[in-house]
Scaffold this motif. Structure first.
Motif, mmCIF file in Angstrom:
data_model
loop_
_atom_site.group_PDB
_atom_site.id
_atom_site.type_symbol
_atom_site.label_atom_id
_atom_site.label_comp_id
_atom_site.label_asym_id
_atom_site.label_seq_id
_atom_site.Cartn_x
_atom_site.Cartn_y
_atom_site.Cartn_z
ATOM 1 N N GLY A 59 0.030 -0.520 5.048
ATOM 2 C CA GLY A 59 -0.515 0.799 5.200
ATOM 3 C C GLY A 59 0.257 1.649 6.249
ATOM 4 N N ILE A 108 -2.477 0.358 -4.421
ATOM 5 C CA ILE A 108 -2.416 -0.956 -3.756
ATOM 6 C C ILE A 108 -2.178 -1.775 -4.771
ATOM 7 N N ASP A 137 -9.822 -2.010 2.029
ATOM 8 C CA ASP A 137 -9.191 -0.721 2.150
ATOM 9 C C ASP A 137 -9.822 0.096 3.062
ATOM 10 N N LYS A 167 0.953 -1.125 -0.023
ATOM 11 C CA LYS A 167 0.028 0.049 0.029
ATOM 12 C C LYS A 167 0.936 1.118 0.023
#
Length: 186
Positions: free
Chosen positions: A137, A29, A51, A12
């Motif tokens: 992330g 992504i 997400d 990510k």
């Protein structure tokens, strides 16, 4: 990109949605559809990607999903949005996913904040349907700063210059100072 976070199956990335980017971040992504990540439903291989994000507004018209560099057709993609008290989520369901193919999802996300406010935003992607965690992330903070704008109104041989808050044109900015230049910069 300002930062990226890597996991063997998912990556990510997001540019920081700061003043220099007009408070909009570009999100990407990347997923390698390893055979063990795909779920079989009705004789179709399915890839589920969730997400999660906070303090961001996704521009849904900017979402593009590619398989091995080619945009996938809308009949192979279902996107659902979920919203709870603490975060929002986009759930991507890719139908007919191909083993060992590379999937790339891109979109734009705008920071949600008031001028002068420092907010923490987060953006994480994960592959669903597996006991092992496949997550990538980041969380970060941004302070939204005032941007300026103005207008000129001519009245006979003089003019008045008004300066307003760029996010709320009903608010004029008292005490604003201006520098007027001619076409030669003088």
């Amino acid at each position: 990109y300002n930062y990226s976070y890597r996991n063997p199956a998912i990556t990510k990335e997001m540019t920081k949605p700061d003043k220099n980017a007009n408070y909009v971040g570009n999100c990407t992504i990347n997923v390698r559809a390893l055979p063990e990540l795909l779920i079989t439903e009705d004789n179709n291989k399915i890839l589920y990607i969730q997400d999660d994000y906070t303090n961001l507004m996704i521009d849904k018209s900017s979402i593009v999903v590619q398989e091995d560099g080619v945009q996938i057709s809308s009949d192979r993609l279902i996107i659902n949005e979920e919203d709870n008290d603490t975060q929002k989520s986009l759930l991507f369901k890719i139908i007919g996913a191909k083993e060992n193919s590379d999937y790339v999802i891109t979109y734009k996300a705008e920071l949600i904040a008031n001028v002068g406010e420092t907010v923490t935003y987060s953006n994480y992607a994960k592959i669903l349907g597996h006991e092992e965690s496949y997550v990538s992330g980041k969380e970060d903070t941004v302070t939204k700063e005032q941007t300026s704008s103005g207008s000129v109104t001519f009245e006979s041989l003089s003019f008045k210059l008004y300066k307003y808050n760029s996010e709320n044109f009903a608010i004029s900015l008292a005490g604003a100072k201006f520098k007027l230049l001619d076409e030669n910069g003088n």
